[in-house]
Design an enzyme around this catalytic site. Sequence first.
Site, PDB file in Angstrom:
ATOM      1  N   CYS A 114     -11.155 -36.855 -74.056  1.00 22.46           N
ATOM      2  CA  CYS A 114     -11.025 -35.490 -73.531  1.00 22.46           C
ATOM      3  C   CYS A 114      -9.946 -34.677 -74.253  1.00 22.46           C
ATOM      4  O   CYS A 114      -9.904 -33.452 -74.123  1.00 22.46           O
ATOM      5  CB  CYS A 114     -10.749 -35.502 -72.031  1.00 22.46           C
ATOM      6  N   HIS A 253      -7.615 -28.688 -70.154  1.00 22.72           N
ATOM      7  CA  HIS A 253      -8.799 -29.541 -70.017  1.00 22.72           C
ATOM      8  C   HIS A 253      -9.290 -29.456 -68.575  1.00 22.72           C
ATOM      9  O   HIS A 253      -8.522 -29.623 -67.628  1.00 22.72           O
ATOM     10  CB  HIS A 253      -8.450 -30.982 -70.383  1.00 22.72           C
ATOM     11  N   ASN A 283     -16.510 -31.610 -65.935  1.00 18.44           N
ATOM     12  CA  ASN A 283     -15.653 -32.116 -67.009  1.00 18.44           C
ATOM     13  C   ASN A 283     -16.541 -32.482 -68.198  1.00 18.44           C
ATOM     14  O   ASN A 283     -17.313 -33.433 -68.126  1.00 18.44           O
ATOM     15  CB  ASN A 283     -14.897 -33.346 -66.490  1.00 18.44           C
TER      16      ASN A 283
HETATM   17  O1  UT7 Z   1     -11.103 -36.180 -68.157  1.00 15.20           O
HETATM   18  C1  UT7 Z   1     -10.133 -37.147 -68.286  1.00 15.20           C
HETATM   19  C2  UT7 Z   1      -9.388 -37.479 -67.174  1.00 15.20           C
HETATM   20  N1  UT7 Z   1     -10.065 -37.605 -65.914  1.00 15.20           N
HETATM   21  C3  UT7 Z   1      -9.431 -37.113 -64.867  1.00 15.20           C
HETATM   22  O2  UT7 Z   1      -8.431 -36.471 -65.043  1.00 15.20           O
HETATM   23  C4  UT7 Z   1      -9.927 -37.425 -63.482  1.00 15.20           C
HETATM   24  C5  UT7 Z   1      -8.745 -37.598 -62.579  1.00 15.20           C
HETATM   25  N2  UT7 Z   1      -9.058 -38.010 -61.205  1.00 15.20           N
HETATM   26  C6  UT7 Z   1      -9.636 -37.180 -60.320  1.00 15.20           C
HETATM   27  O3  UT7 Z   1     -10.023 -36.081 -60.626  1.00 15.20           O
HETATM   28  C7  UT7 Z   1      -9.731 -37.653 -58.895  1.00 15.20           C
HETATM   29  O4  UT7 Z   1      -8.957 -38.817 -58.727  1.00 15.20           O
HETATM   30  C8  UT7 Z   1     -11.185 -37.938 -58.416  1.00 15.20           C
HETATM   31  C9  UT7 Z   1     -11.949 -36.631 -58.305  1.00 15.20           C
HETATM   32  C10 UT7 Z   1     -11.865 -38.875 -59.366  1.00 15.20           C
HETATM   33  C11 UT7 Z   1     -11.157 -38.571 -57.026  1.00 15.20           C
HETATM   34  O5  UT7 Z   1     -10.471 -37.714 -56.122  1.00 15.20           O
HETATM   35  P1  UT7 Z   1      -9.295 -38.290 -55.204  1.00 15.20           P
HETATM   36  O6  UT7 Z   1      -8.852 -37.182 -54.386  1.00 15.20           O
HETATM   37  O7  UT7 Z   1      -8.308 -38.962 -56.099  1.00 15.20           O
HETATM   38  O8  UT7 Z   1     -10.087 -39.322 -54.313  1.00 15.20           O
HETATM   39  P2  UT7 Z   1      -9.774 -40.854 -54.070  1.00 15.20           P
HETATM   40  O9  UT7 Z   1     -10.220 -41.668 -55.228  1.00 15.20           O
HETATM   41  O10 UT7 Z   1      -8.353 -40.977 -53.609  1.00 15.20           O
HETATM   42  O11 UT7 Z   1     -10.707 -41.147 -52.847  1.00 15.20           O
HETATM   43  C12 UT7 Z   1     -10.492 -40.533 -51.571  1.00 15.20           C
HETATM   44  C13 UT7 Z   1     -11.588 -40.989 -50.648  1.00 15.20           C
HETATM   45  C14 UT7 Z   1     -11.814 -42.502 -50.645  1.00 15.20           C
HETATM   46  O12 UT7 Z   1     -12.221 -42.869 -49.359  1.00 15.20           O
HETATM   47  P3  UT7 Z   1     -11.145 -43.527 -48.315  1.00 15.20           P
HETATM   48  O13 UT7 Z   1     -10.632 -44.754 -49.013  1.00 15.20           O
HETATM   49  O14 UT7 Z   1     -10.088 -42.461 -48.131  1.00 15.20           O
HETATM   50  O15 UT7 Z   1     -11.974 -43.776 -47.107  1.00 15.20           O
HETATM   51  C15 UT7 Z   1     -12.973 -42.684 -51.591  1.00 15.20           C
HETATM   52  O16 UT7 Z   1     -13.721 -43.851 -51.342  1.00 15.20           O
HETATM   53  O17 UT7 Z   1     -12.824 -40.408 -51.060  1.00 15.20           O
HETATM   54  C16 UT7 Z   1     -13.787 -41.455 -51.275  1.00 15.20           C
HETATM   55  N3  UT7 Z   1     -14.632 -41.009 -52.377  1.00 15.20           N
HETATM   56  C17 UT7 Z   1     -15.708 -40.223 -52.175  1.00 15.20           C
HETATM   57  N4  UT7 Z   1     -16.243 -39.722 -51.044  1.00 15.20           N
HETATM   58  C18 UT7 Z   1     -17.336 -38.940 -51.193  1.00 15.20           C
HETATM   59  C19 UT7 Z   1     -14.494 -41.248 -53.696  1.00 15.20           C
HETATM   60  N5  UT7 Z   1     -15.472 -40.619 -54.367  1.00 15.20           N
HETATM   61  C20 UT7 Z   1     -16.233 -39.982 -53.451  1.00 15.20           C
HETATM   62  C21 UT7 Z   1     -17.363 -39.155 -53.524  1.00 15.20           C
HETATM   63  N6  UT7 Z   1     -17.884 -38.652 -52.382  1.00 15.20           N
HETATM   64  N7  UT7 Z   1     -17.946 -38.826 -54.711  1.00 15.20           N
END
Ligand code: UT7
Length: 332
Positions: A114, A253, A283
């Site tokens: 990226c 980005h 992205n």
């Molecule tokens: O391009 C290069 C670099 N890439 C990035 O910079 C990506 C960086 N990361 C992110 O953008 C975020 O971490 C994500 C969008 C990938 C995830 O968002 P988050 O706010 O960090 O969510 P999380 O992983 O902490 O998950 C929160 C909750 C979890 O459930 P519990 O454990 O709280 O019950 C996940 O299981 O959301 C759940 N979850 C989802 N729920 C519905 C994870 N993915 C999903 C989903 N739909 N797609």
Amino acid sequence: MPSSQVAVLAGLGSWLPPRVVGNEEIAQRLDTSDEWIRSRTGIAERRVVDPGTSTVDLAVEAGRRALTSAGETEADAVVLATSTADQLCPASAPQVATKLGLNGVAAFDVNAVCSGFVYGLATGAGLIAAGVARRVLVIGADAFTSLVDPEDRGTVPIFGDGAGAVLLRAGDPDELGALGPFDLHSEGELAELLWVEAGGAKNRRSDDPRDHYLVMQGQTVFRHACARMAESARAVVGAAGWAVGDIDRFIGHQANIRILQTCAKQLGLAEDVMYSNIEKVGNTSAASIPIALADAAKEGALQPGHRVVMGAFGAGLTWGSTLLRWPDVIPG
Ligand code: UT7
């Protein structure tokens, strides 16, 4: 060629594949929702290539538009930033150059995922400063959805496909559009935070198909992305003799709208300085910054003379920034 020659942004173009995939379509087959995707990422839809369309196809369309925007039909080199080359070997840039009618020119890929476009700009600027080329077509293109596990709700909603390109020409450091300085970094110890484990030289074929797809530790990557992009923006602005408050537009980005918001907070920038088109494209990896540049220019969010910082972060880990005062270009 005088050693003071720097790279000047002279043309800009972008291209998105026509197929739109909205959040609802994803929510119909994975355990997620439009509400979750919008609130956690800022994404409403993304573009996805149809079978048979590849990174080379995307890159050619964007490259052609950047050449037209610059009023050029020729370039001396093509630098393609991508981590989804059409083949593992060779690089895709020579095929892109040939399809653009740029026969016999220097052409190679840069893979910083990226961050690739900012690395590609630095490479293009280096070719110009060294007197190797006078016009360099720098393209960021990725069919990144080809790396995404269709069953993984953690990555499917985030990524999309597309391409953006700029034509750099040799010019003067005082001109609008003169690029630099650059600030580039990497941290290979953290490669596993965001990678495709198999398919390369170390593990050519894995029995577990998931090893051939992208695995991402989202939260950790999120924290690194905010901190590194802010840190790098401060460094590049300082090296240019600007203050952070001088930035008119930050083209970062487009990984997650919350990363851009957090980065703005860490820099003390007003949120409206951070440009975002993530809602419509998701992205797009190495294509993300040049597509955002083209969209921002089309919307009038970039005006000639604006002090613009580009900030990137990606797998590797890699990150970096550069800046320019915006030139008078009409994007194609
Ligand atoms: O391009 C290069 C670099 N890439 C990035 O910079 C990506 C960086 N990361 C992110 O953008 C975020 O971490 C994500 C969008 C990938 C995830 O968002 P988050 O706010 O960090 O969510 P999380 O992983 O902490 O998950 C929160 C909750 C979890 O459930 P519990 O454990 O709280 O019950 C996940 O299981 O959301 C759940 N979850 C989802 N729920 C519905 C994870 N993915 C999903 C989903 N739909 N797609």
